[in-house]
Design a protein around this motif. Structure first.
Motif, PDB file in Angstrom:
ATOM      1  N   TYR A 261       0.804  -1.217   0.000  1.00  0.00           N
ATOM      2  CA  TYR A 261       0.000   0.000   0.000  1.00  0.00           C
ATOM      3  C   TYR A 261       0.843   1.277   0.000  1.00  0.00           C
ATOM      4  O   TYR A 261       0.628   2.168  -0.798  1.00  0.00           O
ATOM      5  CB  TYR A 261      -0.955  -0.009   1.199  1.00  0.00           C
ATOM      6  CG  TYR A 261      -1.813   1.219   1.262  1.00  0.00           C
ATOM      7  CD1 TYR A 261      -2.870   1.395   0.375  1.00  0.00           C
ATOM      8  CD2 TYR A 261      -1.559   2.221   2.188  1.00  0.00           C
ATOM      9  CE1 TYR A 261      -3.656   2.524   0.410  1.00  0.00           C
ATOM     10  CE2 TYR A 261      -2.337   3.361   2.224  1.00  0.00           C
ATOM     11  CZ  TYR A 261      -3.385   3.509   1.345  1.00  0.00           C
ATOM     12  OH  TYR A 261      -4.148   4.638   1.376  1.00  0.00           O
ATOM     13  N   LEU A 262       1.796   1.358   0.907  1.00  0.00           N
ATOM     14  CA  LEU A 262       2.610   2.575   1.024  1.00  0.00           C
ATOM     15  C   LEU A 262       3.611   2.663  -0.130  1.00  0.00           C
ATOM     16  O   LEU A 262       4.243   1.669  -0.490  1.00  0.00           O
ATOM     17  CB  LEU A 262       3.349   2.608   2.356  1.00  0.00           C
ATOM     18  CG  LEU A 262       2.456   2.645   3.602  1.00  0.00           C
ATOM     19  CD1 LEU A 262       3.300   2.559   4.862  1.00  0.00           C
ATOM     20  CD2 LEU A 262       1.601   3.909   3.620  1.00  0.00           C
ATOM     21  N   LYS A 263       3.737   3.855  -0.698  1.00  0.00           N
ATOM     22  CA  LYS A 263       4.563   4.022  -1.890  1.00  0.00           C
ATOM     23  C   LYS A 263       6.025   3.637  -1.651  1.00  0.00           C
ATOM     24  O   LYS A 263       6.631   2.982  -2.493  1.00  0.00           O
ATOM     25  CB  LYS A 263       4.479   5.465  -2.399  1.00  0.00           C
ATOM     26  CG  LYS A 263       5.169   5.640  -3.735  1.00  0.00           C
ATOM     27  CD  LYS A 263       4.933   7.013  -4.312  1.00  0.00           C
ATOM     28  CE  LYS A 263       5.636   7.153  -5.648  1.00  0.00           C
ATOM     29  NZ  LYS A 263       5.445   8.464  -6.233  1.00  0.00           N
ATOM     30  N   ALA A 264       6.575   4.014  -0.499  1.00  0.00           N
ATOM     31  CA  ALA A 264       7.976   3.672  -0.225  1.00  0.00           C
ATOM     32  C   ALA A 264       8.160   2.160  -0.169  1.00  0.00           C
ATOM     33  O   ALA A 264       9.144   1.621  -0.692  1.00  0.00           O
ATOM     34  CB  ALA A 264       8.428   4.308   1.088  1.00  0.00           C
ATOM     35  N   GLU A 265       7.197   1.456   0.444  1.00  0.00           N
ATOM     36  CA  GLU A 265       7.270   0.000   0.509  1.00  0.00           C
ATOM     37  C   GLU A 265       7.069  -0.619  -0.877  1.00  0.00           C
ATOM     38  O   GLU A 265       7.708  -1.606  -1.224  1.00  0.00           O
ATOM     39  CB  GLU A 265       6.224  -0.542   1.480  1.00  0.00           C
ATOM     40  CG  GLU A 265       6.507  -0.209   2.925  1.00  0.00           C
ATOM     41  CD  GLU A 265       5.433  -0.724   3.864  1.00  0.00           C
ATOM     42  OE1 GLU A 265       4.474  -1.382   3.408  1.00  0.00           O
ATOM     43  OE2 GLU A 265       5.561  -0.467   5.070  1.00  0.00           O
ATOM     44  N   LEU A 266       6.171  -0.021  -1.655  1.00  0.00           N
ATOM     45  CA  LEU A 266       5.912  -0.485  -3.012  1.00  0.00           C
ATOM     46  C   LEU A 266       7.162  -0.348  -3.882  1.00  0.00           C
ATOM     47  O   LEU A 266       7.506  -1.252  -4.642  1.00  0.00           O
ATOM     48  CB  LEU A 266       4.752   0.306  -3.616  1.00  0.00           C
ATOM     49  CG  LEU A 266       4.381   0.021  -5.069  1.00  0.00           C
ATOM     50  CD1 LEU A 266       3.915  -1.420  -5.244  1.00  0.00           C
ATOM     51  CD2 LEU A 266       3.301   0.991  -5.519  1.00  0.00           C
ATOM     52  N   MET A 267       7.854   0.771  -3.757  1.00  0.00           N
ATOM     53  CA  MET A 267       9.081   0.994  -4.524  1.00  0.00           C
ATOM     54  C   MET A 267      10.131  -0.063  -4.167  1.00  0.00           C
ATOM     55  O   MET A 267      10.763  -0.642  -5.046  1.00  0.00           O
ATOM     56  CB  MET A 267       9.607   2.404  -4.260  1.00  0.00           C
ATOM     57  CG  MET A 267       8.721   3.488  -4.828  1.00  0.00           C
ATOM     58  SD  MET A 267       9.123   5.143  -4.230  1.00  0.00           S
ATOM     59  CE  MET A 267      10.775   5.362  -4.853  1.00  0.00           C
ATOM     60  N   ALA A 268      10.306  -0.294  -2.865  1.00  0.00           N
ATOM     61  CA  ALA A 268      11.279  -1.297  -2.419  1.00  0.00           C
ATOM     62  C   ALA A 268      10.870  -2.690  -2.888  1.00  0.00           C
ATOM     63  O   ALA A 268      11.722  -3.490  -3.306  1.00  0.00           O
ATOM     64  CB  ALA A 268      11.400  -1.256  -0.898  1.00  0.00           C
ATOM     65  N   GLN A 269       9.571  -2.978  -2.844  1.00  0.00           N
ATOM     66  CA  GLN A 269       9.070  -4.270  -3.294  1.00  0.00           C
ATOM     67  C   GLN A 269       9.387  -4.492  -4.775  1.00  0.00           C
ATOM     68  O   GLN A 269       9.842  -5.565  -5.166  1.00  0.00           O
ATOM     69  CB  GLN A 269       7.560  -4.345  -3.047  1.00  0.00           C
ATOM     70  CG  GLN A 269       6.930  -5.640  -3.464  1.00  0.00           C
ATOM     71  CD  GLN A 269       5.416  -5.629  -3.327  1.00  0.00           C
ATOM     72  OE1 GLN A 269       4.780  -4.593  -3.398  1.00  0.00           O
ATOM     73  NE2 GLN A 269       4.838  -6.802  -3.123  1.00  0.00           N
TER      74      GLN A 269
END
Length: 119
Positions: free
Chosen positions: A56-64
């Protein structure tokens, strides 16, 4: 790489022909037909294409997305080809940012896991 040309010149046809000739066991092609959905949408598209549920969170999405792209190369020995069709900043307000994200993904992987093709 970047393919440019007038409307109707055959850019998309050329890209699709080149991509169809790739060995699917060695390449994972992610085709982005419309980059107008913005940078978050770009990351979501990449994550879904690689078989995961986007965070959900953009920073986590980018890392994913980065982790999944690296896993394709390191674990599956497949090169990811990002094909972004209609990536024209004059047509889409977020076109420049979408291009930047694609270039950043390619640079962060040192060209090892990701190759981008903007048509």
């Amino acid at each position: 790489g970047v393919i440019t040309g007038d409307v109707g010149a055959g850019k998309t046809v050329a890209v699709r022909a080149a991509v169809s000739a790739l060995d699917p066991t060695r390449h994972q092609v992610i085709y982005i037909a419309n980059p107008a959905f913005g940078t978050r949408g770009l990351y979501v598209t990449i994550v879904r294409a690689l078989g995961a549920e986007p965070r959900y969170l953009k920073a986590e999405l980018m890392a994913q997305a980065q982790d999944l792209l690296a896993a394709e190369e390191d674990e599956r020995h497949r090169k990811v080809i990002l094909v972004c069709d209609l990536c024209r900043p004059r047509d889409y307000a977020d076109g420049d940012r979408s291009k930047s994200v694609i270039v950043q993904l390619e640079q962060r992987s040192s060209g090892r896991a990701v190759t981008s093709l903007l048509a």
